[in-house]
Design a protein around this motif. Structure first.
Motif: not given
Length: 244
Positions: A44, A47-48, A50-51, A175, A229, A235, A237
């Motif tokens: 995470t 993930y955080n 990149q998102m 996703h 990602l 990817r 989503h």
């Protein structure tokens, strides 16, 4: 293509046979429940990073759904390590639900790092059965990377509608399966059985947007996009929110 997928999937089964043997013996679930929170703690963070912009965009209008109390009451389903906390508005009252009690120690750390929130409680329960949360008691329900792993999307969304007050909103970031014409879809089909075992029941091949469209919300704002990602397989989503 179906035959190719079958042969390659069989090869993957053979390579991963120790894991499937442990599952047959009833041991894999215990192992998975313990190691998965440690994996998610690391995942995470990436993930955080990149998102981050997508999450800020998604949660940017949470305050629009503040109820009569004047303070946003938010329920996060499948809260994991509390990776979304930093994107919630100051003063927000947060209740967390997750079926895996091993997430609690990571969640407590996130609470300490996000003192702009009012943390209410952590409930060990599945999203399909949130009986400890009263009908119509929350302004917003959030789930991110959760619809991929619940046993019944329909039942969970029914529960979401039950706990939301009239006019409340359900926010999601998930996703989903890739387009059937893509190489990503091809590899998702092959690797899905092992992925499901490794990542605590996560499905690579779900069309989660269809369950959202069937859930009878009064309004649904849904966007398909390719997440920026590192892992190609996850990817595809969908994100957005639905209003009760």
């Amino acid at each position: 293509m179906a035959l190719t997928i079958f042969i390659l999937r069989l090869f993957v089964y053979i390579l991963a046979s120790p894991m499937f043997l442990l599952n047959f013996l009833g041991l894999w679930s215990q192992i998975s429940k313990k190691w998965f929170p440690h994996f998610m703690q690391r995942f995470t963070v990436i993930y955080n990073e990149q998102m981050a912009s997508k999450k800020r965009e998604l949660f940017g209008n949470l305050q629009d759904f503040v109820g009569p109390s004047g303070t946003l009451s938010l329920l996060e389903v499948g809260c994991g390590t509390g990776a979304n906390f930093k994107f919630y508005p100051p003063g927000c009252r947060v209740t967390c639900i997750d079926p895996n009690p091993n997430f609690e120690k990571f969640l407590i750390k996130s609470v300490a790092e996000n003192q702009h929130l009012q943390f209410e409680r952590f409930v060990v329960a599945a999203g399909e059965n949130m009986s400890q949360v009263a009908d119509g008691s929350v302004d917003v329900v959030v789930c991110t990377l959760v619809l991929c792993s619940v046993k019944s999307q329909e039942q969970m969304l029914q529960e979401v509608r039950r706990v939301l007050r009239p006019g409340g909103a359900f926010y999601f970031l998930e996703h989903v399966v890739a387009k059937s014409s893509s190489w990503n879809y091809f590899w998702q089909q092959i690797l899905h059985p092992c992925w499901y075992m490794l990542f605590d029941g996560c499905h690579l091949t779900r069309e989660s947007w269809k369950a959202l469209e069937r859930a009878r919300f009064s309004e649904l704002k849904l966007q398909h996009f390719q997440a920026p990602l590192s892992w190609e397989l996850v990817r595809p989503h969908v994100c957005g929110y639905a209003v009760k």
